[in-house]
Design a protein around this motif. Structure first.
Motif, PDB file in Angstrom:
ATOM      1  N   MET A  16       0.731  -1.212  -0.085  1.00 40.76           N
ATOM      2  CA  MET A  16      -0.065   0.105   0.123  1.00 40.76           C
ATOM      3  C   MET A  16       0.883   1.284  -0.047  1.00 40.76           C
ATOM      4  SD  MET A  16      -2.811   1.202   2.697  1.00 40.76           S
ATOM      5  CE  MET A  16      -4.389   1.191   1.994  1.00 40.76           C
ATOM      6  N   ALA A  17       0.340   2.231  -0.748  1.00 40.75           N
ATOM      7  CA  ALA A  17       1.201   3.542  -0.885  1.00 40.75           C
ATOM      8  C   ALA A  17       1.174   4.018   0.572  1.00 40.75           C
ATOM      9  CB  ALA A  17       0.693   4.328  -1.941  1.00 40.75           C
ATOM     10  N   GLY A  18       2.073   5.026   1.065  1.00 39.66           N
ATOM     11  CA  GLY A  18       2.183   5.847   1.930  1.00 39.66           C
ATOM     12  C   GLY A  18       1.130   6.762   1.973  1.00 39.66           C
ATOM     13  N   PRO A  19       1.216   7.709   3.130  1.00 40.72           N
ATOM     14  CA  PRO A  19       0.349   8.793   3.129  1.00 40.72           C
ATOM     15  C   PRO A  19       0.836   9.941   2.355  1.00 40.72           C
ATOM     16  CG  PRO A  19       1.612   8.668   5.212  1.00 40.72           C
ATOM     17  CD  PRO A  19       1.903   7.313   4.537  1.00 40.72           C
ATOM     18  N   PHE A  20       2.028  10.085   1.907  1.00 44.74           N
ATOM     19  CA  PHE A  20       2.266  11.078   1.120  1.00 44.74           C
ATOM     20  C   PHE A  20       3.431  10.643   0.044  1.00 44.74           C
ATOM     21  CE2 PHE A  20       5.526  14.510   0.016  1.00 44.74           C
ATOM     22  CZ  PHE A  20       4.664  15.654  -0.197  1.00 44.74           C
ATOM     23  N   ALA A  21       3.079  11.163  -1.179  1.00 47.43           N
ATOM     24  CA  ALA A  21       3.809  10.741  -2.385  1.00 47.43           C
ATOM     25  C   ALA A  21       4.092  12.181  -3.336  1.00 47.43           C
ATOM     26  CB  ALA A  21       3.133   9.800  -3.188  1.00 47.43           C
ATOM     27  N   LEU A  66      -3.180  19.141 -17.899  1.00 48.60           N
ATOM     28  CA  LEU A  66      -2.472  18.082 -16.925  1.00 48.60           C
ATOM     29  C   LEU A  66      -3.079  16.994 -16.518  1.00 48.60           C
ATOM     30  CD1 LEU A  66      -0.484  21.043 -15.008  1.00 48.60           C
ATOM     31  CD2 LEU A  66       0.210  19.582 -17.112  1.00 48.60           C
ATOM     32  N   THR A  67      -4.566  17.068 -16.811  1.00 47.64           N
ATOM     33  CA  THR A  67      -5.355  16.267 -15.882  1.00 47.64           C
ATOM     34  C   THR A  67      -4.993  14.800 -16.095  1.00 47.64           C
ATOM     35  OG1 THR A  67      -7.192  17.834 -16.700  1.00 47.64           O
ATOM     36  CG2 THR A  67      -7.858  15.617 -15.574  1.00 47.64           C
ATOM     37  N   ALA A  68      -4.842  14.227 -17.290  1.00 48.46           N
ATOM     38  CA  ALA A  68      -4.335  12.879 -17.179  1.00 48.46           C
ATOM     39  C   ALA A  68      -3.067  12.429 -16.496  1.00 48.46           C
ATOM     40  CB  ALA A  68      -4.233  12.583 -18.897  1.00 48.46           C
ATOM     41  N   GLY A  69      -1.934  13.194 -16.406  1.00 50.80           N
ATOM     42  CA  GLY A  69      -0.920  12.990 -15.854  1.00 50.80           C
ATOM     43  C   GLY A  69      -1.180  13.120 -14.316  1.00 50.80           C
ATOM     44  N   CYS A  70      -2.314  14.060 -13.818  1.00 55.11           N
ATOM     45  CA  CYS A  70      -2.403  13.992 -12.321  1.00 55.11           C
ATOM     46  C   CYS A  70      -3.444  12.429 -11.923  1.00 55.11           C
ATOM     47  CB  CYS A  70      -3.401  15.143 -12.054  1.00 55.11           C
ATOM     48  SG  CYS A  70      -2.717  16.593 -12.099  1.00 55.11           S
ATOM     49  N   GLU A  71      -4.183  12.335 -12.900  1.00 56.06           N
ATOM     50  CA  GLU A  71      -4.937  10.969 -12.718  1.00 56.06           C
ATOM     51  C   GLU A  71      -3.949   9.592 -12.689  1.00 56.06           C
ATOM     52  OE1 GLU A  71      -7.842  11.266 -15.920  1.00 56.06           O
ATOM     53  OE2 GLU A  71      -9.148  12.136 -14.450  1.00 56.06           O
ATOM     54  N   GLN A  72      -2.888   9.717 -13.542  1.00 57.87           N
ATOM     55  CA  GLN A  72      -1.941   8.681 -13.423  1.00 57.87           C
ATOM     56  C   GLN A  72      -0.981   8.487 -12.007  1.00 57.87           C
ATOM     57  OE1 GLN A  72      -1.580   5.888 -15.651  1.00 57.87           O
ATOM     58  NE2 GLN A  72      -0.393   5.309 -13.804  1.00 57.87           N
ATOM     59  N   PHE A  73      -0.611   9.835 -11.780  1.00 54.99           N
ATOM     60  CA  PHE A  73      -0.056   9.946 -10.570  1.00 54.99           C
ATOM     61  C   PHE A  73      -0.708   9.502  -9.337  1.00 54.99           C
ATOM     62  CE2 PHE A  73       0.569  12.771  -6.661  1.00 54.99           C
ATOM     63  CZ  PHE A  73       1.761  12.008  -6.242  1.00 54.99           C
ATOM     64  N   LEU A  74      -2.098   9.610  -9.143  1.00 53.91           N
ATOM     65  CA  LEU A  74      -2.701   9.322  -8.234  1.00 53.91           C
ATOM     66  C   LEU A  74      -3.328   7.732  -8.275  1.00 53.91           C
ATOM     67  CD1 LEU A  74      -5.613  12.063  -8.289  1.00 53.91           C
ATOM     68  CD2 LEU A  74      -3.787  11.649  -6.308  1.00 53.91           C
ATOM     69  N   THR A  75      -3.384   7.241  -9.451  1.00 48.37           N
ATOM     70  CA  THR A  75      -3.353   5.863  -9.622  1.00 48.37           C
ATOM     71  C   THR A  75      -2.197   4.940  -8.780  1.00 48.37           C
ATOM     72  OG1 THR A  75      -4.718   5.873 -11.433  1.00 48.37           O
ATOM     73  CG2 THR A  75      -3.576   3.795 -11.204  1.00 48.37           C
ATOM     74  N   ASP A  76      -1.048   5.367  -9.005  1.00 48.04           N
ATOM     75  CA  ASP A  76       0.238   5.209  -8.568  1.00 48.04           C
ATOM     76  C   ASP A  76       0.383   5.468  -7.264  1.00 48.04           C
ATOM     77  OD1 ASP A  76       0.731   4.115 -11.180  1.00 48.04           O
ATOM     78  OD2 ASP A  76       2.205   5.623 -11.729  1.00 48.04           O
ATOM     79  N   ALA A  77      -0.108   6.669  -6.867  1.00 48.44           N
ATOM     80  CA  ALA A  77       0.435   7.133  -5.233  1.00 48.44           C
ATOM     81  C   ALA A  77      -0.555   7.169  -4.169  1.00 48.44           C
ATOM     82  CB  ALA A  77       0.739   8.718  -5.514  1.00 48.44           C
ATOM     83  N   SER A  78      -1.963   6.990  -4.521  1.00 44.99           N
ATOM     84  CA  SER A  78      -2.978   7.329  -3.617  1.00 44.99           C
ATOM     85  C   SER A  78      -3.443   5.936  -2.902  1.00 44.99           C
ATOM     86  CB  SER A  78      -4.220   7.762  -4.204  1.00 44.99           C
ATOM     87  OG  SER A  78      -4.730   6.887  -5.065  1.00 44.99           O
ATOM     88  N   GLY A  79      -3.179   4.836  -3.509  1.00 46.49           N
ATOM     89  CA  GLY A  79      -3.484   3.488  -2.778  1.00 46.49           C
ATOM     90  C   GLY A  79      -5.083   3.474  -2.771  1.00 46.49           C
ATOM     91  N   GLY A  80      -5.893   4.089  -3.634  1.00 46.24           N
ATOM     92  CA  GLY A  80      -7.222   4.306  -3.550  1.00 46.24           C
ATOM     93  C   GLY A  80      -7.764   4.869  -2.515  1.00 46.24           C
ATOM     94  N   ARG A  81      -6.874   5.895  -1.714  1.00 45.43           N
ATOM     95  CA  ARG A  81      -7.344   6.700  -0.642  1.00 45.43           C
ATOM     96  C   ARG A  81      -7.881   7.766  -0.925  1.00 45.43           C
ATOM     97  NH1 ARG A  81      -2.384   5.415   0.587  1.00 45.43           N
ATOM     98  NH2 ARG A  81      -1.704   7.337   0.857  1.00 45.43           N
ATOM     99  N   ASP A  82      -8.697   8.502   0.042  1.00 49.72           N
ATOM    100  CA  ASP A  82      -9.219   9.688   0.163  1.00 49.72           C
ATOM    101  C   ASP A  82      -8.004  10.815   0.243  1.00 49.72           C
ATOM    102  OD1 ASP A  82     -11.716   8.617  -0.426  1.00 49.72           O
ATOM    103  OD2 ASP A  82     -12.517   9.468   1.365  1.00 49.72           O
ATOM    104  N   GLY A  83      -8.031  11.997  -0.217  1.00 52.11           N
ATOM    105  CA  GLY A  83      -6.982  12.797   0.277  1.00 52.11           C
ATOM    106  C   GLY A  83      -6.940  14.258  -0.692  1.00 52.11           C
ATOM    107  N   LEU A  84      -5.668  14.658  -0.732  1.00 52.58           N
ATOM    108  CA  LEU A  84      -5.575  15.933  -1.492  1.00 52.58           C
ATOM    109  C   LEU A  84      -4.522  15.991  -2.510  1.00 52.58           C
ATOM    110  CD1 LEU A  84      -5.956  18.595   1.536  1.00 52.58           C
ATOM    111  CD2 LEU A  84      -7.900  18.060  -0.318  1.00 52.58           C
TER     112      LEU A  84
END
Length: 143
Positions: free
Chosen positions: A1-6, A23-41
């Motif tokens: 699982m990804a950490g709380p900050f990336a 930049l939207t697609a790049g932001c979405e790809q980053f979140l796919t890799d970094a968020s671990g499916g979590r809520d956040g900012l």
């Protein structure tokens, strides 16, 4: 699982004209890799004095409308105190005022690892300085 900050840095080449880059697609790809499916900012930051982050509809002429509006509000002429002779184009001082109107940062909600933005909203880099075409945008997820 990804950490709380990336965090990561997107490297972009914006070319030799003023641009609005989605930049939207790049932001979405980053979140796919970094968020671990979590809520956040998601924080989006452009570390440049002549570029900003805008949330606009793309593909319907809004990009050109935004650049036209910036030209109307901030004409590229010799009125600016910031010297433009070093950049070989008149009005370069206006480019340094753009981030006061289009800030270099924005924060977005992330729900279940996905951007929670409107259907027609896109995250864009607004770059009015074609003399510096190599740009970076830092993406940071906190969740």
């Amino acid at each position: 699982m990804a950490g709380p900050f990336a965090t990561t840095v997107m490297h972009l080449s914006t070319g030799s004209v003023e641009t609005v880059t989605d930049l939207t697609a790049g932001c979405e790809q980053f979140l796919t890799d970094a968020s671990g499916g979590r809520d956040g900012l998601l924080s989006v930051f452009a570390p440049h004095t002549t570029a900003g982050i805008a949330v606009i509809e793309t593909g319907a002429g809004t990009e050109e409308d935004l650049l036209s509006t910036l030209h109307h509000l901030l004409p590229a002429d010799d009125r600016w105190c910031h010297a433009s002779h070093a950049h070989d184009r008149p009005g370069h001082g206006r480019d340094h005022v753009v981030p006061a109107l289009v800030p270099p940062h924005a924060t977005f909600p992330v729900v279940a690892g996905r951007l929670a933005i409107g259907s027609w909203q896109s995250i864009c880099l607004v770059d009015t300085n074609p003399a510096n075409s190599e740009r970076q945008v830092r993406l940071s997820f906190l969740g």
